[in-house]
Design a protein around this motif. Sequence first.
Motif, short mmCIF file in Angstrom:
data_model
loop_
_atom_site.label_atom_id
_atom_site.label_comp_id
_atom_site.label_asym_id
_atom_site.label_seq_id
_atom_site.Cartn_x
_atom_site.Cartn_y
_atom_site.Cartn_z
N SER A 206 45.71 -51.96 -136.77
CA SER A 206 46.87 -51.34 -137.41
C SER A 206 47.18 -50.02 -136.72
CB SER A 206 46.59 -51.07 -138.89
OG SER A 206 46.40 -52.26 -139.57
N PRO A 207 48.40 -49.53 -136.86
CA PRO A 207 48.73 -48.24 -136.26
C PRO A 207 48.17 -47.08 -137.07
CG PRO A 207 50.67 -49.20 -137.31
CD PRO A 207 49.57 -50.18 -137.48
N TYR A 208 47.01 -46.56 -136.67
CA TYR A 208 46.38 -45.46 -137.39
C TYR A 208 46.52 -44.16 -136.63
CZ TYR A 208 43.87 -48.64 -140.56
OH TYR A 208 43.56 -49.55 -141.51
N VAL A 209 46.64 -43.07 -137.39
CA VAL A 209 46.54 -41.75 -136.77
C VAL A 209 45.54 -40.94 -137.59
CG1 VAL A 209 48.55 -40.84 -138.05
CG2 VAL A 209 47.78 -39.70 -135.97
N SER A 210 44.66 -40.24 -136.89
CA SER A 210 43.66 -39.41 -137.58
C SER A 210 44.33 -38.16 -138.15
CB SER A 210 42.57 -39.01 -136.60
OG SER A 210 41.77 -38.01 -137.18
N ILE A 211 43.84 -37.72 -139.30
CA ILE A 211 44.41 -36.48 -139.85
C ILE A 211 44.04 -35.30 -138.96
CG2 ILE A 211 44.53 -37.29 -142.25
CD1 ILE A 211 42.02 -35.53 -142.77
N ALA A 212 42.99 -35.47 -138.13
CA ALA A 212 42.63 -34.40 -137.19
C ALA A 212 43.77 -34.16 -136.19
CB ALA A 212 41.37 -34.79 -136.43
N HIS A 213 44.59 -35.19 -135.94
CA HIS A 213 45.74 -35.03 -135.05
C HIS A 213 46.91 -34.36 -135.76
CE1 HIS A 213 44.05 -37.05 -131.70
NE2 HIS A 213 44.10 -38.27 -132.21
N MET A 214 46.91 -34.49 -137.08
CA MET A 214 48.08 -34.02 -137.83
C MET A 214 47.96 -32.59 -138.31
SD MET A 214 48.42 -37.59 -139.89
CE MET A 214 49.23 -36.93 -141.30
N TYR A 215 46.76 -32.20 -138.71
CA TYR A 215 46.59 -30.87 -139.29
C TYR A 215 45.68 -30.03 -138.40
CZ TYR A 215 48.41 -33.39 -143.31
OH TYR A 215 49.18 -34.15 -144.12
N PRO A 216 45.97 -28.75 -138.28
CA PRO A 216 45.18 -27.91 -137.39
C PRO A 216 43.70 -27.86 -137.78
CG PRO A 216 46.88 -26.63 -138.54
CD PRO A 216 47.08 -28.06 -138.91
N THR A 217 43.40 -27.98 -139.07
CA THR A 217 42.00 -27.90 -139.49
C THR A 217 41.51 -29.25 -139.98
OG1 THR A 217 42.76 -27.22 -141.65
CG2 THR A 217 42.08 -25.48 -140.13
N GLY A 218 42.25 -30.29 -139.60
CA GLY A 218 41.92 -31.62 -140.11
C GLY A 218 40.59 -32.14 -139.59
N GLY A 221 34.35 -33.44 -140.01
CA GLY A 221 33.10 -34.11 -139.70
C GLY A 221 33.01 -35.44 -140.41
N GLY A 222 31.92 -36.15 -140.14
CA GLY A 222 31.72 -37.45 -140.77
C GLY A 222 32.64 -38.49 -140.19
N LEU A 223 32.83 -39.56 -140.96
CA LEU A 223 33.67 -40.64 -140.48
C LEU A 223 35.14 -40.20 -140.45
CD1 LEU A 223 31.95 -43.49 -142.52
CD2 LEU A 223 31.85 -43.16 -140.03
N PRO A 224 35.89 -40.71 -139.51
CA PRO A 224 37.28 -40.23 -139.39
C PRO A 224 38.14 -40.67 -140.57
CG PRO A 224 36.88 -42.07 -137.92
CD PRO A 224 35.56 -41.72 -138.52
N ASN A 225 39.03 -39.79 -140.95
CA ASN A 225 40.02 -40.13 -141.98
C ASN A 225 41.33 -40.42 -141.28
OD1 ASN A 225 38.37 -37.49 -143.38
ND2 ASN A 225 38.35 -39.48 -144.39
N GLU A 226 41.76 -41.66 -141.41
CA GLU A 226 42.94 -42.08 -140.66
C GLU A 226 44.00 -42.64 -141.61
OE1 GLU A 226 41.25 -43.28 -136.32
OE2 GLU A 226 41.04 -44.77 -137.90
N TRP A 227 45.23 -42.48 -141.15
CA TRP A 227 46.37 -42.92 -141.96
C TRP A 227 47.10 -44.03 -141.21
CZ3 TRP A 227 51.67 -40.45 -141.15
CH2 TRP A 227 52.61 -40.99 -142.03
N ASP A 228 47.37 -45.10 -141.92
CA ASP A 228 48.18 -46.18 -141.36
C ASP A 228 49.65 -45.76 -141.49
OD1 ASP A 228 49.64 -48.41 -140.77
OD2 ASP A 228 48.46 -49.78 -141.99
N PHE A 229 50.20 -45.25 -140.37
CA PHE A 229 51.55 -44.68 -140.44
C PHE A 229 52.65 -45.73 -140.42
CE2 PHE A 229 52.36 -45.24 -135.95
CZ PHE A 229 51.13 -45.08 -135.35
N GLY A 230 52.26 -46.97 -140.31
CA GLY A 230 53.25 -48.04 -140.50
C GLY A 230 53.97 -48.48 -139.27
N GLY A 231 54.14 -47.58 -138.30
CA GLY A 231 54.82 -47.96 -137.06
C GLY A 231 56.24 -48.38 -137.29
N GLY A 232 56.64 -49.35 -136.56
CA GLY A 232 58.02 -49.82 -136.69
C GLY A 232 58.31 -50.83 -135.63
N GLY A 233 59.10 -51.79 -135.99
CA GLY A 233 59.41 -52.87 -135.06
C GLY A 233 60.56 -52.52 -134.16
#
Lengths: 452, 172
Positions: A206-218, A221-233
Amino acid sequence: MKTIPIKLILLFSLLVLIYSCEKDDNLIIKEGYLKTVALADAKSFLRQSQDEKNSTPEGNFITSISDEINYEDLTNTDEELAVIDVKTKYKNLQSKVVLLNINNELQSVVVGLNPFEHSTETSFSGEMLITSINGNIIKAFEIEDNVFVAEYINNNTVHKNHEPNKNKNSVNETAKNCWCGMSNCNWCGELDEVIITSGGSPSPPSPYVSIAHMYPTGGGGGLPNEWDFGGGGGHNGTHNPDNPDPEENPCDKINELESDRAFKRRLLDLEENTSLDYETGFLINHNGSVYDPIAGSPNTDEINFNVSGTIDGYLHSHVLPNGNSIFSPDDIEALYLLYNNGHINNTGTFVISVVTGHGTSYSIIIDDVNAFNTFSQNNLIGDNFSSFSIGYSAQSDLLENLYGIDFVSANEIAMLQALENSGLSLLKGNSDYSDWQKIKAQGRQTVDVGCN
Amino acid sequence: MKTIIFILALLLNLSCVTAQEVTIKKGTKIEEVKKGTYYKTDRALLNKYLGIWSTKINDKEFKFEILKKKTEVDGVFIDRLAGKYYFNNKSYYNEPSSIKCHAKSNTIEVLEKGTLRFRFFDYDNDKLGVLEFELIEENKASWHLLERGGYRDESFRKGFSVPIEMVLIRKK
């Protein structure tokens, strides 16, 4: 001797206990680190953003905000992202404000997506722009099949020379010259360094983006927190020349336009381009490109194009000050010439569209190809074309001068009258091209009619 | 009695004749558009453009004549501007069919601005173009000829048989 194994067992147990406690602490830290933004806080943020937008509607980065707040999952946590659909000054991007509490502080970014033509719902290929609420660019990414292949960051260093990505099917021809390789050169001004982050990685499902990419302090540590941003056709590829459907139901055709996201995005691109001093456009499914860009010459308001093989439609802009607010008679003639020269892949699905600097948009579809052929013989060839264009202009003059009808409406009514019994349907688009109404002239008014 | 009927008929006829012409000026509001009426454009606006505009190209005279054409639309008559050109001793200049250039828009607003765009027909190259005719001074205008837009196949002939950039002076 007997005490040694007991001591070892006790020591092992103690180590297990210590490890176990540390792990729990990590979980506590992590769970405390990220928090879902409460609905009340999200609404408050929304209200504040709307107030700011309304106070400076012209200069604001965010130009419209949805009233709806969605909560979307993050991986490896029960916390959720608050997501609000917005529109920004980058009209061709699908943008969302994404909210999350990090260390008890509400963090917000705008995530904008520009899917390429080959992008699908589950496999995103395109560009992602991450900005602050005010439009300050934080990062941009190029993504191919859900894999982040390039990252552009704003670190205030001298930028490197970078070859533009020529495989991008860029919307805007000029964009191919952007040093940063993105399709919008405006983004390059704030992005100073290019880092290729990966290549050849397996595609995530799925199209995931880590919150570490989105927020300066995202992250945290630990397992990555990722968001399925949905993409687009991207565009569906539409028509199969081996299996034409010449008399498609007009309602189906209109519904297809309304749901075709790539089509809408190209119209948004054209809308942006109406500020240029030349016309731009796209030929649909031409020369191996789903949307093959075309452009007129600077300081003119005409666009010439040639076609090799067949196409599924063409879209273009009319620019100010001289461009018409609707299709010109020349556009109608061009439609016939394409038909007559065998360049239309499928008359049942062919579409032409225009987006104008007057804030209007129209499409034409062929409802009855035989009627269109007869109409064209009588109106669009030789001297008949002069009569057709004079008739249209004279009608428009009459409506403006004598009936006091405004320029846009006068052109609309005059064109509808000129196209009477042409076998063509004129559709009027709404502001974001998600709704197309078939229109007809009724006296000196335009009325919406059913798609049949 | 016959005299009275004759006078009444004459008056009625005169009133009809006068009612059949209305002059349209800036801000004119037409309460009811009547069929058969000739809605004439303010002569002062048209006069800025009407007449013969000319220049010399390599000792050859180029003339562009702008005329007023009474045009029927939807049962009423309006004024529209048309043009014809003369260059290289063209014999068809005086033929009625030679008037193939028409101002694209003839609204009061456009006429006031001083720039007209004509749908231009090049007789020699048998093609249409767009003529931008801009008043520079009272009797001086610039001529700028452009290709028109649309699909072009291999037979498309680029360029025009007349100059694309000129300054024309109106003959008095």
